[in-house]
Design an enzyme around this catalytic site. Sequence first.
Site, mmCIF file in Angstrom:
data_model
loop_
_atom_site.group_PDB
_atom_site.id
_atom_site.type_symbol
_atom_site.label_atom_id
_atom_site.label_comp_id
_atom_site.label_asym_id
_atom_site.label_seq_id
_atom_site.Cartn_x
_atom_site.Cartn_y
_atom_site.Cartn_z
ATOM 1 N N ARG A 28 0.838 -1.368 0.085
ATOM 2 C CA ARG A 28 0.077 -0.027 0.029
ATOM 3 C C ARG A 28 0.737 1.337 0.034
ATOM 4 O O ARG A 28 0.599 2.447 -0.611
ATOM 5 C CB ARG A 28 -1.099 -0.034 1.159
ATOM 6 N N TYR A 63 -14.092 15.883 -16.316
ATOM 7 C CA TYR A 63 -14.620 14.566 -16.293
ATOM 8 C C TYR A 63 -15.828 14.578 -15.476
ATOM 9 O O TYR A 63 -15.697 15.036 -14.253
ATOM 10 C CB TYR A 63 -13.572 13.364 -16.089
ATOM 11 N N ASP A 121 -4.901 18.407 -14.873
ATOM 12 C CA ASP A 121 -5.251 17.030 -15.470
ATOM 13 C C ASP A 121 -4.715 16.855 -16.567
ATOM 14 O O ASP A 121 -5.352 17.794 -17.570
ATOM 15 C CB ASP A 121 -6.863 16.774 -15.202
ATOM 16 N N LYS A 124 -5.903 5.887 -19.321
ATOM 17 C CA LYS A 124 -6.204 6.364 -20.759
ATOM 18 C C LYS A 124 -5.030 5.885 -21.899
ATOM 19 O O LYS A 124 -4.789 4.887 -21.695
ATOM 20 C CB LYS A 124 -6.752 7.617 -20.600
HETATM 21 N N1 LCS Z 1 -9.515 12.765 -15.440
HETATM 22 C C1 LCS Z 1 -10.157 12.583 -16.750
HETATM 23 C C2 LCS Z 1 -9.682 13.900 -17.662
HETATM 24 C C3 LCS Z 1 -10.908 11.619 -17.110
HETATM 25 O O1 LCS Z 1 -11.194 11.463 -18.273
HETATM 26 C C4 LCS Z 1 -11.376 10.690 -16.086
HETATM 27 C C5 LCS Z 1 -12.029 9.501 -16.553
HETATM 28 C C6 LCS Z 1 -10.456 10.724 -14.814
HETATM 29 C C7 LCS Z 1 -9.783 11.769 -14.525
HETATM 30 C C8 LCS Z 1 -10.911 9.611 -13.690
HETATM 31 O O2 LCS Z 1 -10.174 8.519 -14.171
HETATM 32 P P1 LCS Z 1 -10.368 6.859 -13.804
HETATM 33 O O3 LCS Z 1 -10.737 7.093 -12.291
HETATM 34 O O4 LCS Z 1 -11.538 6.730 -14.516
HETATM 35 O O5 LCS Z 1 -9.119 6.381 -14.038
HETATM 36 N N2 LCS Z 1 -12.586 9.520 -17.844
HETATM 37 C C9 LCS Z 1 -13.535 8.770 -18.332
HETATM 38 C C10 LCS Z 1 -14.214 8.793 -19.584
HETATM 39 O O6 LCS Z 1 -14.117 9.869 -20.034
HETATM 40 N N3 LCS Z 1 -14.674 7.709 -19.864
HETATM 41 O O7 LCS Z 1 -14.795 6.880 -18.679
HETATM 42 C C11 LCS Z 1 -14.042 7.408 -17.719
#
Ligand code: LCS
Length: 401
Positions: free
Chosen positions: A66, A119, A191, A216
């Site tokens: 962790r 997001y 971000d 991503k």
């Molecule tokens: N920041 C951005 C710009 C994102 O697009 C996402 C997820 C996150 C943070 C959060 O990340 P995760 O916890 O999912 O790894 N975006 C998503 C989207 O556009 N479709 O599904 C998830």
Amino acid sequence: MAARKKEPGFATLCIHGKKHLDKHEGEKPIRAISTPIFQSSTFAFENAEHGAAVFRGEDASYVYTRLGNPTQTALEIEMAYLEKGEAALALASGMAAATTAVLNCCQVGDHIVSGDTLYGGTHQLFTQTLPRMGITVTEVPANDPANFAKAIKKNTKLIYLETPANPTLVLTDIKAVVKIARAKGIPVLVDNTFCTPYLQNPLEMGADIVLHSATKYIGGHGDTVAGILVGKADWIMQARMEILRDVGGCISPFNAWLLLRGLKTLPVRMDRHMANAMEVAQFLSYHPKVDKVIFPGLKTHPQHQLAASQQRGFGGMISFMVSGGREGGRVVMDNVKLCTLAVSLGDVDTLIEHPATMTHSTYNEEELLTVGIDPAMVRISVGLENVEDIIADLRQALALI
Ligand code: LCS
């Protein structure tokens, strides 16, 4: 005069990293080409005093996954290097990274200023969950830095940017916001999920923290969920030893390894994502059934100049509105055959989705309209297939409107 040692190029760094953690003590010397997966939850101490010294903070040996694990460390070193930061922290998801970052900057009574297109999960964190914990957020239109200046209060402890924003592809002028924030001593988080360090290094523009949903483009293959924070060493240390330790959103060694593997091809993939996206955006912008195409690489994008100067490329994400509004969009999404109707982005596969009812359904009707997430908007994450096949698929689906 001795020649200055030239920094290796980005692609070289992605493959060879800064440091290899692949030497083991064994019967024979080993130098694995791929970082091993240390699939171990805990690490043995040499003796009781060693264990006690580790817990007193006097010895930096690994203790428990962790808090750190050699495969995670390899990823963190690589990400800090690529983002030009002092240190990095790998986490279980992008949302774990967002929560960890916020809790590392703010406490009850504090305030955050962020862009208003984020997001959907981040928007929900800011408008639902953080207020329950006594942290408030003001979301402002992110295309004008003056909006951030106006929203700053005495208790503002963080400015949170997502540029380009999901799914409106609105950009924020990072340097201009940093200037405003610096004058008030407020840290700026960016971000950088849509750009990746290949296209944009916010820390070089004065930002304090970079966040990635590594799910991503960093991972890139649609097979893992993960997050990354990059920042100053002491800030990252506090995030690890206080927030990660207590909240627990650690990444698994296997997922850290998948990201290390993804990083090796990041620049090659990004180049292809961008080339394909440019062609798809051009195809869509000339299509009679398409009313509007939003892609920073098109001259019609209101912030095309900022994208050209702030980024080293325009990315692989496109949003577009088809004639026939929401129903037209539904016809496209229900009839694509090669493109997959799915959320997420940055994968080798082309993914298509409807922000208003899917990724951004956490925005209410009024908020959707205010921030420009038109109910007719369709978002496409352009993949690495042959671009003629992606275009042919969209053409046949658009013909059904
Ligand atoms: N920041 C951005 C710009 C994102 O697009 C996402 C997820 C996150 C943070 C959060 O990340 P995760 O916890 O999912 O790894 N975006 C998503 C989207 O556009 N479709 O599904 C998830």
